[in-house]
Design an enzyme around this catalytic site. Structure first.
Site, short mmCIF file in Angstrom:
data_model
loop_
_atom_site.label_atom_id
_atom_site.label_comp_id
_atom_site.label_asym_id
_atom_site.label_seq_id
_atom_site.Cartn_x
_atom_site.Cartn_y
_atom_site.Cartn_z
N GLY A 226 -31.82 -30.02 1.75
CA GLY A 226 -32.24 -28.83 2.48
C GLY A 226 -32.22 -27.63 1.56
O GLY A 226 -32.37 -27.76 0.34
N SER A 227 -32.04 -26.47 2.14
CA SER A 227 -32.13 -25.24 1.36
C SER A 227 -30.84 -24.98 0.58
O SER A 227 -29.77 -25.50 0.92
CB SER A 227 -32.41 -24.07 2.29
OG SER A 227 -31.36 -23.96 3.23
N GLY A 231 -26.97 -25.59 1.74
CA GLY A 231 -26.21 -26.47 0.84
C GLY A 231 -24.94 -25.82 0.36
O GLY A 231 -23.86 -26.41 0.37
N GLU A 248 -29.21 -32.13 -2.38
CA GLU A 248 -30.52 -31.92 -3.01
C GLU A 248 -31.13 -30.69 -2.35
O GLU A 248 -31.27 -30.64 -1.14
CB GLU A 248 -31.44 -33.12 -2.80
CG GLU A 248 -31.04 -34.36 -3.57
CD GLU A 248 -31.02 -34.17 -5.07
OE1 GLU A 248 -31.67 -33.23 -5.58
OE2 GLU A 248 -30.33 -34.94 -5.74
N GLN A 329 -41.57 -20.38 9.24
CA GLN A 329 -42.00 -20.64 7.86
C GLN A 329 -43.28 -19.86 7.55
O GLN A 329 -43.44 -19.32 6.46
CB GLN A 329 -42.20 -22.15 7.65
CG GLN A 329 -42.58 -22.53 6.23
CD GLN A 329 -41.53 -22.20 5.20
OE1 GLN A 329 -40.36 -22.55 5.34
NE2 GLN A 329 -41.91 -21.47 4.14
N GLU A 381 -37.69 -19.36 -3.86
CA GLU A 381 -38.47 -20.45 -3.27
C GLU A 381 -39.17 -19.95 -2.01
O GLU A 381 -38.51 -19.46 -1.09
CB GLU A 381 -37.56 -21.63 -2.94
CG GLU A 381 -38.36 -22.83 -2.48
CD GLU A 381 -37.51 -24.05 -2.20
OE1 GLU A 381 -36.50 -23.91 -1.50
OE2 GLU A 381 -37.85 -25.13 -2.70
P1 NDP Z 1 -32.26 -26.22 5.85
O1 NDP Z 1 -31.24 -26.04 4.80
O2 NDP Z 1 -32.49 -25.13 6.78
O3 NDP Z 1 -31.91 -27.49 6.75
C1 NDP Z 1 -31.65 -28.76 6.21
C2 NDP Z 1 -30.82 -29.56 7.20
O4 NDP Z 1 -29.52 -28.98 7.29
C3 NDP Z 1 -31.40 -29.55 8.62
O5 NDP Z 1 -31.15 -30.80 9.23
C4 NDP Z 1 -30.58 -28.45 9.29
O6 NDP Z 1 -30.50 -28.52 10.69
C5 NDP Z 1 -29.22 -28.71 8.66
N1 NDP Z 1 -28.30 -27.58 8.78
C6 NDP Z 1 -28.58 -26.28 8.98
N2 NDP Z 1 -27.44 -25.55 9.06
C7 NDP Z 1 -26.41 -26.43 8.90
C8 NDP Z 1 -25.01 -26.29 8.89
N3 NDP Z 1 -24.41 -25.11 9.05
N4 NDP Z 1 -24.24 -27.39 8.72
C9 NDP Z 1 -24.82 -28.61 8.53
N5 NDP Z 1 -26.17 -28.80 8.56
C10 NDP Z 1 -26.96 -27.72 8.72
O7 NDP Z 1 -33.59 -26.70 5.11
P2 NDP Z 1 -35.01 -27.00 5.78
O8 NDP Z 1 -34.94 -28.07 6.80
O9 NDP Z 1 -35.59 -25.68 6.14
O10 NDP Z 1 -35.79 -27.66 4.55
C11 NDP Z 1 -36.40 -26.92 3.60
C12 NDP Z 1 -35.53 -26.84 2.35
O11 NDP Z 1 -35.20 -28.16 1.89
C13 NDP Z 1 -36.25 -26.20 1.20
O12 NDP Z 1 -35.44 -25.21 0.63
C14 NDP Z 1 -36.49 -27.33 0.21
O13 NDP Z 1 -36.58 -26.94 -1.11
C15 NDP Z 1 -35.37 -28.24 0.48
N6 NDP Z 1 -35.70 -29.60 0.11
C16 NDP Z 1 -35.13 -30.14 -1.01
C17 NDP Z 1 -35.43 -31.40 -1.44
C18 NDP Z 1 -34.73 -31.97 -2.62
O14 NDP Z 1 -34.57 -33.18 -2.66
N7 NDP Z 1 -34.30 -31.18 -3.57
C19 NDP Z 1 -36.41 -32.22 -0.73
C20 NDP Z 1 -36.93 -31.59 0.46
C21 NDP Z 1 -36.58 -30.32 0.84
P3 NDP Z 1 -31.62 -27.81 11.62
O15 NDP Z 1 -32.59 -28.85 11.88
O16 NDP Z 1 -30.94 -27.38 12.85
O17 NDP Z 1 -32.19 -26.68 10.87
#
Ligand code: NDP
Length: 479
Positions: A226-227, A231, A248, A329, A381
Protein backbone atom coordinates in the site's frame (compact mmCIF):
# COMPACT_ATOMS: atom_id res chain seq x y z
CA UNK A 1 -29.71 -4.59 -2.62
CA UNK A 2 -27.76 -7.05 -4.80
CA UNK A 3 -26.39 -10.37 -3.58
CA UNK A 4 -24.51 -10.06 -0.30
CA UNK A 5 -20.96 -11.41 -0.36
CA UNK A 6 -19.91 -12.52 3.12
CA UNK A 7 -16.66 -12.83 4.99
CA UNK A 8 -15.13 -16.28 5.39
CA UNK A 9 -14.17 -17.03 8.99
CA UNK A 10 -13.35 -20.38 10.57
CA UNK A 11 -14.79 -22.34 7.65
CA UNK A 12 -18.11 -20.41 7.49
CA UNK A 13 -19.42 -17.64 5.28
CA UNK A 14 -20.49 -14.96 7.77
CA UNK A 15 -22.26 -11.66 7.16
CA UNK A 16 -20.58 -8.60 8.66
CA UNK A 17 -22.35 -6.08 10.87
CA UNK A 18 -22.61 -3.85 7.79
CA UNK A 19 -22.11 -4.04 4.03
CA UNK A 20 -21.11 -1.68 1.25
CA UNK A 21 -21.70 -1.59 -2.50
CA UNK A 22 -18.85 -2.25 -4.92
CA UNK A 23 -19.13 0.23 -7.79
CA UNK A 24 -17.72 0.19 -11.31
CA UNK A 25 -15.42 3.23 -11.85
CA UNK A 26 -16.24 3.17 -15.59
CA UNK A 27 -19.93 3.55 -14.77
CA UNK A 28 -20.86 4.55 -11.23
CA UNK A 29 -24.47 3.42 -11.74
CA UNK A 30 -23.24 -0.16 -12.12
CA UNK A 31 -23.15 -1.87 -8.71
CA UNK A 32 -21.18 -5.12 -8.89
CA UNK A 33 -22.50 -6.41 -5.59
CA UNK A 34 -22.75 -5.77 -1.88
CA UNK A 35 -19.86 -6.88 0.28
CA UNK A 36 -19.80 -7.43 4.03
CA UNK A 37 -17.75 -5.12 6.17
CA UNK A 38 -16.15 -6.87 9.12
CA UNK A 39 -15.63 -5.19 12.47
CA UNK A 40 -12.88 -5.75 15.05
CA UNK A 41 -14.84 -8.63 16.63
CA UNK A 42 -14.97 -10.51 13.33
CA UNK A 43 -11.30 -9.80 12.71
CA UNK A 44 -10.55 -11.26 16.16
CA UNK A 45 -12.65 -14.35 15.36
CA UNK A 46 -10.73 -14.83 12.09
CA UNK A 47 -7.40 -14.58 13.92
CA UNK A 48 -8.58 -17.10 16.53
CA UNK A 49 -9.69 -19.51 13.77
CA UNK A 50 -6.34 -19.15 12.00
CA UNK A 51 -4.50 -19.72 15.27
CA UNK A 52 -6.49 -22.89 16.02
CA UNK A 53 -5.84 -24.26 12.52
CA UNK A 54 -2.12 -23.44 12.47
CA UNK A 55 -0.56 -26.54 14.12
CA UNK A 56 -2.35 -29.09 11.93
CA UNK A 57 -1.71 -27.14 8.73
CA UNK A 58 1.99 -26.70 9.57
CA UNK A 59 2.40 -30.39 10.35
CA UNK A 60 0.18 -31.65 7.52
CA UNK A 61 1.06 -33.40 4.27
CA UNK A 62 3.02 -31.24 1.86
CA UNK A 63 1.60 -33.37 -0.95
CA UNK A 64 -1.93 -32.30 0.05
CA UNK A 65 -0.83 -28.68 0.30
CA UNK A 66 0.73 -28.81 -3.14
CA UNK A 67 -2.35 -30.44 -4.69
CA UNK A 68 -4.62 -27.80 -3.16
CA UNK A 69 -2.54 -24.86 -4.44
CA UNK A 70 -2.34 -26.46 -7.88
CA UNK A 71 -6.11 -26.93 -7.91
CA UNK A 72 -6.59 -23.24 -7.05
CA UNK A 73 -4.22 -22.24 -9.87
CA UNK A 74 -6.03 -24.47 -12.34
CA UNK A 75 -9.42 -23.03 -11.40
CA UNK A 76 -8.19 -19.43 -11.66
CA UNK A 77 -6.77 -20.14 -15.12
CA UNK A 78 -10.01 -21.86 -16.20
CA UNK A 79 -11.94 -18.77 -15.07
CA UNK A 80 -9.42 -16.12 -16.14
CA UNK A 81 -11.80 -14.41 -18.57
CA UNK A 82 -14.59 -14.02 -15.98
CA UNK A 83 -12.15 -13.01 -13.25
CA UNK A 84 -10.46 -10.55 -15.60
CA UNK A 85 -13.84 -9.04 -16.46
CA UNK A 86 -14.73 -8.70 -12.77
CA UNK A 87 -11.35 -7.10 -12.13
CA UNK A 88 -11.76 -4.57 -14.94
CA UNK A 89 -15.28 -3.83 -13.79
CA UNK A 90 -14.33 -3.10 -10.20
CA UNK A 91 -10.86 -1.54 -10.61
CA UNK A 92 -10.98 0.04 -14.06
CA UNK A 93 -7.97 -1.44 -15.81
CA UNK A 94 -8.71 -2.57 -19.37
CA UNK A 95 -10.10 -6.02 -20.05
CA UNK A 96 -6.84 -7.39 -21.55
CA UNK A 97 -5.01 -6.05 -18.48
CA UNK A 98 -7.62 -7.62 -16.19
CA UNK A 99 -7.42 -11.02 -17.90
CA UNK A 100 -3.62 -10.78 -17.87
CA UNK A 101 -3.63 -10.12 -14.13
CA UNK A 102 -5.99 -13.03 -13.44
CA UNK A 103 -3.77 -15.31 -15.52
CA UNK A 104 -0.78 -14.22 -13.52
CA UNK A 105 -2.61 -15.07 -10.29
CA UNK A 106 -3.23 -18.60 -11.60
CA UNK A 107 0.43 -19.04 -12.49
CA UNK A 108 1.47 -17.82 -9.03
CA UNK A 109 -0.58 -20.53 -7.31
CA UNK A 110 0.88 -23.17 -9.62
CA UNK A 111 4.42 -21.91 -8.97
CA UNK A 112 3.96 -22.23 -5.20
CA UNK A 113 2.32 -25.64 -5.61
CA UNK A 114 5.76 -26.69 -6.84
CA UNK A 115 7.67 -24.69 -4.25
CA UNK A 116 5.90 -26.57 -1.42
CA UNK A 117 7.99 -29.58 -2.42
CA UNK A 118 11.26 -27.71 -2.78
CA UNK A 119 11.71 -26.08 0.64
CA UNK A 120 15.26 -27.25 1.17
CA UNK A 121 17.36 -26.83 4.31
CA UNK A 122 21.07 -27.24 4.90
CA UNK A 123 23.15 -29.80 6.70
CA UNK A 124 26.68 -28.81 7.64
CA UNK A 125 29.52 -30.22 9.70
CA UNK A 126 29.97 -28.48 13.03
CA UNK A 127 33.23 -26.82 13.99
CA UNK A 128 33.04 -29.24 16.94
CA UNK A 129 33.90 -32.79 15.84
CA UNK A 130 31.12 -35.36 15.98
CA UNK A 131 28.28 -32.86 15.83
CA UNK A 132 25.97 -32.17 12.89
CA UNK A 133 24.31 -28.82 12.21
CA UNK A 134 20.99 -28.52 10.40
CA UNK A 135 19.37 -25.33 9.17
CA UNK A 136 15.65 -25.72 8.46
CA UNK A 137 12.68 -23.45 7.86
CA UNK A 138 9.38 -23.49 9.72
CA UNK A 139 6.14 -21.56 9.21
CA UNK A 140 5.84 -18.38 11.24
CA UNK A 141 2.20 -19.05 12.24
CA UNK A 142 -0.76 -16.76 11.62
CA UNK A 143 -0.09 -14.12 8.98
CA UNK A 144 -2.15 -10.98 8.31
CA UNK A 145 -2.21 -10.05 4.61
CA UNK A 146 -3.24 -6.47 3.79
CA UNK A 147 -3.50 -5.53 0.12
CA UNK A 148 -4.11 -2.39 -2.00
CA UNK A 149 -6.72 -1.79 -4.69
CA UNK A 150 -4.55 -1.52 -7.78
CA UNK A 151 -3.82 -5.25 -8.31
CA UNK A 152 -6.96 -6.81 -6.82
CA UNK A 153 -6.09 -10.42 -7.65
CA UNK A 154 -2.34 -10.62 -8.35
CA UNK A 155 -1.18 -9.06 -5.06
CA UNK A 156 -3.52 -11.21 -2.93
CA UNK A 157 -2.30 -14.26 -4.90
CA UNK A 158 1.37 -13.45 -4.39
CA UNK A 159 0.84 -13.17 -0.64
CA UNK A 160 -1.73 -15.96 -0.05
CA UNK A 161 -0.02 -18.65 -2.17
CA UNK A 162 3.41 -18.52 -0.48
CA UNK A 163 1.85 -18.01 2.96
CA UNK A 164 -0.08 -21.28 2.57
CA UNK A 165 2.71 -23.08 0.70
CA UNK A 166 5.16 -22.53 3.55
CA UNK A 167 2.65 -23.77 6.13
CA UNK A 168 1.15 -20.58 7.59
CA UNK A 169 -2.51 -19.84 8.21
CA UNK A 170 -3.98 -16.67 6.77
CA UNK A 171 -6.22 -13.76 7.64
CA UNK A 172 -6.68 -11.74 4.44
CA UNK A 173 -7.89 -8.13 4.40
CA UNK A 174 -8.30 -6.82 0.85
CA UNK A 175 -8.61 -3.14 -0.04
CA UNK A 176 -12.07 -1.81 0.66
CA UNK A 177 -12.43 -0.53 -2.93
CA UNK A 178 -12.00 -3.95 -4.59
CA UNK A 179 -13.64 -6.71 -2.55
CA UNK A 180 -14.96 -8.48 -5.68
CA UNK A 181 -11.77 -10.23 -6.82
CA UNK A 182 -10.80 -10.95 -3.20
CA UNK A 183 -14.13 -12.64 -2.60
CA UNK A 184 -13.96 -14.62 -5.87
CA UNK A 185 -10.44 -15.80 -5.04
CA UNK A 186 -11.58 -16.81 -1.55
CA UNK A 187 -14.47 -18.78 -2.99
CA UNK A 188 -12.04 -20.63 -5.26
CA UNK A 189 -9.87 -21.51 -2.24
CA UNK A 190 -12.93 -22.75 -0.35
CA UNK A 191 -14.16 -24.85 -3.28
CA UNK A 192 -10.66 -26.27 -3.69
CA UNK A 193 -10.96 -27.67 -0.15
CA UNK A 194 -8.94 -25.36 2.07
CA UNK A 195 -9.31 -26.75 5.61
CA UNK A 196 -11.40 -24.81 8.12
CA UNK A 197 -9.55 -21.87 9.67
CA UNK A 198 -6.47 -22.14 7.41
CA UNK A 199 -7.68 -19.28 5.24
CA UNK A 200 -9.98 -16.46 6.42
CA UNK A 201 -11.32 -13.46 4.53
CA UNK A 202 -12.24 -10.29 6.42
CA UNK A 203 -13.37 -7.45 4.16
CA UNK A 204 -13.67 -3.98 5.62
CA UNK A 205 -11.83 -0.79 6.44
CA UNK A 206 -8.11 -0.65 7.10
CA UNK A 207 -8.70 1.57 10.11
CA UNK A 208 -10.82 -1.21 11.66
CA UNK A 209 -9.90 -4.64 10.28
CA UNK A 210 -6.34 -3.74 9.27
CA UNK A 211 -5.64 -2.20 12.66
CA UNK A 212 -6.99 -5.30 14.41
CA UNK A 213 -4.54 -7.50 12.48
CA UNK A 214 -1.60 -5.20 13.04
CA UNK A 215 -2.16 -4.98 16.79
CA UNK A 216 -3.09 -8.57 17.62
CA UNK A 217 -0.36 -10.53 19.43
CA UNK A 218 -1.57 -13.76 17.79
CA UNK A 219 -0.66 -12.46 14.33
CA UNK A 220 3.01 -13.40 13.90
CA UNK A 221 3.60 -11.48 10.68
CA UNK A 222 2.06 -8.74 8.57
CA UNK A 223 2.61 -8.59 4.82
CA UNK A 224 1.36 -5.23 3.57
CA UNK A 225 1.25 -3.54 0.19
CA UNK A 226 0.00 0.00 0.00
CA UNK A 227 1.05 3.58 0.46
CA UNK A 228 4.15 4.76 2.29
CA UNK A 229 2.11 6.68 4.85
CA UNK A 230 0.00 3.66 5.85
CA UNK A 231 3.07 1.42 5.76
CA UNK A 232 4.97 3.72 8.08
CA UNK A 233 2.05 3.94 10.48
CA UNK A 234 1.49 0.20 10.75
CA UNK A 235 5.22 -0.63 10.88
CA UNK A 236 5.56 1.39 14.07
CA UNK A 237 2.80 -0.58 15.73
CA UNK A 238 3.69 -4.06 14.46
CA UNK A 239 7.42 -3.73 15.07
CA UNK A 240 6.63 -2.36 18.52
CA UNK A 241 5.14 -5.75 19.40
CA UNK A 242 7.99 -7.57 17.57
CA UNK A 243 5.82 -8.93 14.72
CA UNK A 244 7.55 -9.86 11.47
CA UNK A 245 6.95 -7.18 8.80
CA UNK A 246 7.03 -7.06 5.03
CA UNK A 247 6.05 -3.75 3.45
CA UNK A 248 5.81 -2.98 -0.27
CA UNK A 249 4.98 0.67 -0.83
CA UNK A 250 5.15 3.47 -3.33
CA UNK A 251 7.47 4.50 -6.12
CA UNK A 252 8.55 7.49 -8.23
CA UNK A 253 10.23 5.38 -10.82
CA UNK A 254 12.61 6.97 -13.35
CA UNK A 255 12.86 5.99 -17.00
CA UNK A 256 16.02 7.41 -18.57
CA UNK A 257 16.08 7.94 -22.33
CA UNK A 258 19.58 8.48 -23.74
CA UNK A 259 20.50 10.16 -27.02
CA UNK A 260 21.38 6.81 -28.59
CA UNK A 261 18.00 5.24 -27.70
CA UNK A 262 15.77 3.70 -30.35
CA UNK A 263 12.99 6.31 -30.35
CA UNK A 264 10.00 3.94 -30.86
CA UNK A 265 11.30 1.71 -28.04
CA UNK A 266 11.65 4.75 -25.78
CA UNK A 267 8.13 5.97 -26.54
CA UNK A 268 6.62 2.50 -26.10
CA UNK A 269 8.39 2.02 -22.76
CA UNK A 270 7.32 5.46 -21.55
CA UNK A 271 3.68 5.17 -22.62
CA UNK A 272 3.31 1.64 -21.32
CA UNK A 273 5.14 2.37 -18.08
CA UNK A 274 3.60 5.73 -17.30
CA UNK A 275 0.00 5.44 -18.47
CA UNK A 276 -1.21 1.87 -18.86
CA UNK A 277 -3.36 0.62 -15.99
CA UNK A 278 -4.20 4.36 -15.72
CA UNK A 279 -0.76 4.97 -14.19
CA UNK A 280 -2.00 3.29 -11.01
CA UNK A 281 1.01 1.05 -10.53
CA UNK A 282 3.72 1.29 -7.92
CA UNK A 283 6.19 0.55 -10.74
CA UNK A 284 4.83 3.29 -13.05
CA UNK A 285 7.49 5.45 -14.71
CA UNK A 286 6.27 8.84 -13.61
CA UNK A 287 9.67 10.53 -14.16
CA UNK A 288 10.89 10.49 -17.76
CA UNK A 289 14.49 11.68 -17.65
CA UNK A 290 15.49 12.50 -21.20
CA UNK A 291 18.90 13.42 -22.57
CA UNK A 292 19.12 16.81 -24.32
CA UNK A 293 19.95 15.44 -27.79
CA UNK A 294 16.77 13.35 -28.09
CA UNK A 295 14.52 15.45 -25.85
CA UNK A 296 12.52 17.37 -28.45
CA UNK A 297 12.03 14.36 -30.74
CA UNK A 298 10.94 12.28 -27.75
CA UNK A 299 8.40 14.85 -26.55
CA UNK A 300 6.97 15.25 -30.07
CA UNK A 301 6.63 11.47 -30.52
CA UNK A 302 5.12 11.04 -27.04
CA UNK A 303 2.53 13.72 -27.68
CA UNK A 304 1.52 12.10 -30.98
CA UNK A 305 1.21 8.73 -29.27
CA UNK A 306 -0.87 10.10 -26.37
CA UNK A 307 -3.27 11.82 -28.75
CA UNK A 308 -4.01 8.43 -30.32
CA UNK A 309 -4.76 6.62 -27.05
CA UNK A 310 -8.38 5.79 -26.35
CA UNK A 311 -9.56 6.57 -22.82
CA UNK A 312 -12.91 4.87 -22.22
CA UNK A 313 -14.90 2.21 -20.39
CA UNK A 314 -12.48 -0.46 -19.14
CA UNK A 315 -14.63 -3.21 -20.64
CA UNK A 316 -15.04 -1.61 -24.08
CA UNK A 317 -13.11 -3.12 -26.98
CA UNK A 318 -10.16 -0.96 -28.03
CA UNK A 319 -9.82 0.97 -24.77
CA UNK A 320 -6.17 1.72 -24.02
CA UNK A 321 -6.70 3.47 -20.67
CA UNK A 322 -9.63 2.90 -18.34
CA UNK A 323 -10.94 5.28 -15.68
CA UNK A 324 -9.25 6.41 -12.48
CA UNK A 325 -10.30 4.13 -9.63
CA UNK A 326 -12.45 6.50 -7.55
CA UNK A 327 -13.29 10.16 -6.91
CA UNK A 328 -10.63 10.70 -4.28
CA UNK A 329 -7.83 9.35 -6.51
CA UNK A 330 -9.21 11.49 -9.36
CA UNK A 331 -9.15 14.53 -7.10
CA UNK A 332 -5.54 13.73 -6.16
CA UNK A 333 -4.50 13.41 -9.85
CA UNK A 334 -6.17 16.71 -10.75
CA UNK A 335 -4.67 18.44 -7.72
CA UNK A 336 -1.16 17.35 -8.78
CA UNK A 337 -1.81 18.58 -12.33
CA UNK A 338 -2.55 22.02 -10.85
CA UNK A 339 0.51 21.76 -8.61
CA UNK A 340 2.65 20.97 -11.68
CA UNK A 341 1.34 24.00 -13.54
CA UNK A 342 1.88 26.17 -10.47
CA UNK A 343 5.46 24.96 -10.14
CA UNK A 344 6.20 26.11 -13.70
CA UNK A 345 6.11 22.82 -15.58
CA UNK A 346 4.38 22.94 -18.99
CA UNK A 347 1.39 20.70 -19.55
CA UNK A 348 2.28 19.43 -23.05
CA UNK A 349 -0.75 17.18 -23.34
CA UNK A 350 -3.81 15.90 -21.49
CA UNK A 351 -4.81 16.19 -17.87
CA UNK A 352 -8.45 16.88 -18.73
CA UNK A 353 -11.52 15.39 -17.18
CA UNK A 354 -13.28 13.48 -19.98
CA UNK A 355 -16.94 12.69 -20.56
CA UNK A 356 -17.77 9.30 -22.02
CA UNK A 357 -20.96 7.32 -22.65
CA UNK A 358 -21.17 6.30 -19.00
CA UNK A 359 -20.57 8.26 -15.82
CA UNK A 360 -16.99 7.25 -14.96
CA UNK A 361 -13.80 8.86 -13.61
CA UNK A 362 -12.12 9.50 -16.95
CA UNK A 363 -8.95 11.57 -17.20
CA UNK A 364 -6.79 12.06 -20.27
CA UNK A 365 -3.13 11.03 -19.80
CA UNK A 366 -1.11 14.07 -18.72
CA UNK A 367 2.43 14.81 -19.89
CA UNK A 368 4.43 17.63 -18.31
CA UNK A 369 7.59 19.02 -19.88
CA UNK A 370 10.07 21.59 -18.50
CA UNK A 371 9.90 19.78 -15.17
CA UNK A 372 12.79 19.68 -12.73
CA UNK A 373 13.58 16.87 -10.35
CA UNK A 374 12.97 19.28 -7.45
CA UNK A 375 9.29 19.79 -8.29
CA UNK A 376 6.63 18.06 -6.25
CA UNK A 377 5.28 16.36 -9.39
CA UNK A 378 8.72 14.74 -9.71
CA UNK A 379 9.12 13.85 -6.05
CA UNK A 380 5.74 12.72 -4.75
CA UNK A 381 3.82 9.66 -5.87
CA UNK A 382 0.70 10.77 -7.76
CA UNK A 383 -0.55 7.27 -8.66
CA UNK A 384 -2.44 8.35 -11.75
CA UNK A 385 -1.91 8.88 -15.51
CA UNK A 386 0.49 11.79 -14.97
CA UNK A 387 4.18 11.83 -15.96
CA UNK A 388 6.79 14.54 -16.26
CA UNK A 389 9.75 14.94 -18.60
CA UNK A 390 12.98 16.11 -16.97
CA UNK A 391 15.74 17.20 -19.32
CA UNK A 392 19.26 15.94 -18.50
CA UNK A 393 22.44 17.09 -20.21
CA UNK A 394 24.02 13.62 -20.32
CA UNK A 395 23.98 10.12 -18.82
CA UNK A 396 25.73 11.15 -15.60
CA UNK A 397 23.22 13.87 -14.87
CA UNK A 398 20.33 11.55 -15.79
CA UNK A 399 21.59 8.90 -13.35
CA UNK A 400 21.98 11.50 -10.61
CA UNK A 401 18.36 12.64 -11.14
CA UNK A 402 17.15 9.03 -11.24
CA UNK A 403 18.70 8.30 -7.85
CA UNK A 404 17.70 11.60 -6.25
CA UNK A 405 14.41 10.36 -4.78
CA UNK A 406 13.14 8.97 -1.51
CA UNK A 407 11.90 5.88 -3.40
CA UNK A 408 13.76 2.96 -4.95
CA UNK A 409 11.37 0.44 -6.43
CA UNK A 410 12.19 0.22 -10.14
CA UNK A 411 14.44 2.18 -12.51
CA UNK A 412 14.65 1.93 -16.29
CA UNK A 413 16.92 3.04 -19.10
CA UNK A 414 16.46 3.07 -22.87
CA UNK A 415 19.80 3.00 -24.65
CA UNK A 416 21.76 1.11 -27.29
CA UNK A 417 24.98 1.59 -25.32
CA UNK A 418 26.16 -1.51 -23.48
CA UNK A 419 28.48 0.68 -21.43
CA UNK A 420 25.65 2.85 -20.10
CA UNK A 421 23.22 -0.05 -19.67
CA UNK A 422 25.80 -1.98 -17.62
CA UNK A 423 26.72 1.05 -15.53
CA UNK A 424 23.05 1.83 -14.90
CA UNK A 425 22.29 -1.75 -13.90
CA UNK A 426 25.00 -1.53 -11.23
CA UNK A 427 24.39 2.02 -10.04
CA UNK A 428 20.64 2.60 -10.13
CA UNK A 429 19.46 2.72 -6.52
CA UNK A 430 16.42 0.51 -6.99
CA UNK A 431 15.32 -3.03 -6.22
CA UNK A 432 14.52 -3.70 -9.89
CA UNK A 433 16.22 -2.38 -13.03
CA UNK A 434 14.93 -2.47 -16.60
CA UNK A 435 16.98 -2.02 -19.78
CA UNK A 436 14.96 -1.21 -22.91
CA UNK A 437 11.79 -2.32 -21.12
CA UNK A 438 9.03 -0.45 -19.29
CA UNK A 439 9.50 -0.07 -15.53
CA UNK A 440 6.13 -1.79 -15.00
CA UNK A 441 5.69 -5.44 -15.92
CA UNK A 442 7.58 -8.09 -13.97
CA UNK A 443 7.83 -11.87 -13.77
CA UNK A 444 6.24 -13.81 -10.92
CA UNK A 445 9.01 -16.32 -10.20
CA UNK A 446 11.74 -13.84 -9.19
CA UNK A 447 11.95 -11.38 -6.29
CA UNK A 448 9.86 -8.22 -6.35
CA UNK A 449 10.60 -5.20 -4.20
CA UNK A 450 12.60 -2.06 -3.73
CA UNK A 451 14.85 0.03 -1.54
CA UNK A 452 14.58 3.20 0.54
CA UNK A 453 10.95 4.17 1.23
CA UNK A 454 9.58 1.71 -1.36
CA UNK A 455 10.05 -1.48 0.62
CA UNK A 456 10.84 -2.72 4.08
CA UNK A 457 11.62 -6.28 5.08
CA UNK A 458 12.21 -9.36 2.92
CA UNK A 459 11.33 -9.46 -0.78
CA UNK A 460 8.09 -10.89 -2.12
CA UNK A 461 7.58 -13.50 -4.86
CA UNK A 462 9.67 -16.34 -6.20
CA UNK A 463 11.73 -18.38 -3.76
CA UNK A 464 12.60 -15.23 -1.83
CA UNK A 465 9.07 -15.25 -0.38
CA UNK A 466 10.31 -17.94 2.02
CA UNK A 467 12.37 -15.27 3.81
CA UNK A 468 9.22 -13.67 5.16
CA UNK A 469 6.88 -16.64 5.40
CA UNK A 470 9.28 -18.93 7.26
CA UNK A 471 11.43 -18.74 10.34
CA UNK A 472 14.91 -20.29 10.28
CA UNK A 473 15.90 -22.88 12.88
CA UNK A 474 19.46 -24.06 13.51
CA UNK A 475 19.71 -27.48 15.14
CA UNK A 476 22.88 -29.02 16.62
CA UNK A 477 22.84 -32.81 16.91
CA UNK A 478 25.34 -34.92 18.82
CA UNK A 479 25.06 -38.69 18.33
P1 NDP B 1 -3.32 2.36 1.27
O1 NDP B 1 -2.04 2.43 2.02
O2 NDP B 1 -4.29 3.41 1.48
O3 NDP B 1 -4.07 0.99 1.61
C1 NDP B 1 -3.45 -0.26 1.49
C2 NDP B 1 -4.19 -1.25 2.38
O4 NDP B 1 -3.96 -0.90 3.74
C3 NDP B 1 -5.71 -1.24 2.19
O5 NDP B 1 -6.21 -2.55 2.35
C4 NDP B 1 -6.16 -0.34 3.33
O6 NDP B 1 -7.50 -0.51 3.73
C5 NDP B 1 -5.21 -0.78 4.42
N1 NDP B 1 -5.11 0.17 5.53
C6 NDP B 1 -5.40 1.49 5.54
N2 NDP B 1 -5.20 2.01 6.78
C7 NDP B 1 -4.78 0.98 7.56
C8 NDP B 1 -4.41 0.88 8.92
N3 NDP B 1 -4.43 1.93 9.74
N4 NDP B 1 -4.03 -0.31 9.41
C9 NDP B 1 -3.97 -1.40 8.59
N5 NDP B 1 -4.33 -1.37 7.29
C10 NDP B 1 -4.71 -0.19 6.77
O7 NDP B 1 -2.92 2.16 -0.26
P2 NDP B 1 -3.93 2.05 -1.50
O8 NDP B 1 -4.88 0.93 -1.37
O9 NDP B 1 -4.44 3.43 -1.73
O10 NDP B 1 -2.92 1.61 -2.67
C11 NDP B 1 -2.17 2.51 -3.35
C12 NDP B 1 -0.74 2.52 -2.82
O11 NDP B 1 -0.19 1.20 -2.85
C13 NDP B 1 0.17 3.34 -3.67
O12 NDP B 1 0.91 4.21 -2.87
C14 NDP B 1 1.09 2.33 -4.35
O13 NDP B 1 2.33 2.81 -4.68
C15 NDP B 1 1.13 1.23 -3.37
N6 NDP B 1 1.43 -0.03 -4.02
C16 NDP B 1 2.67 -0.58 -3.85
C17 NDP B 1 3.03 -1.74 -4.47
C18 NDP B 1 4.36 -2.35 -4.19
O14 NDP B 1 4.47 -3.56 -4.26
N7 NDP B 1 5.38 -1.59 -3.87
C19 NDP B 1 2.11 -2.43 -5.37
C20 NDP B 1 0.82 -1.80 -5.46
C21 NDP B 1 0.52 -0.64 -4.80
P3 NDP B 1 -8.70 0.32 3.02
O15 NDP B 1 -9.18 -0.56 1.98
O16 NDP B 1 -9.72 0.55 4.06
O17 NDP B 1 -8.14 1.57 2.50
Amino acid sequence: MTELHRNYIGGEWVAGPSASPNRNPSNVDDVIGDYSQADATQAKAAIAAAKAAAPAWAAGSIQDRSILLDRVGTEILARKDDLGRLLSREEGKTLPEGVGEATRAGHIFKFYAGEVLRLAGEKLPSVRPGIDVEVTREPIGVVGLITPWNFPIAIPAWKIAPALAYGNTVVFKPADLVPGCAWALSEILVKAGIPKGVFNLVMGRGSVVGEALVNDPDVAGISFTGSVSTGRAIAGKAVGRMAKMQLEMGGKNPLIVLDDADLPTAVNCAVQGAYFSTGQRCTASSRLIVAAGIHDRFVAAMTEKLKALKVDDALAAGTDIGPVVDPSQLEQDQRYIEIGKGEGAALAWGGERLKRGSDGYYLSPALFTNATNAMRIAREEIFGPVACVIRAKDYDEALAFANDTEFGLCAGIVTTSLKHASHFKRNAQAGMVMVNLPTAGVDYHVPFGGRKASSYGPREQGRYAAEFFTSVKTAYIAP
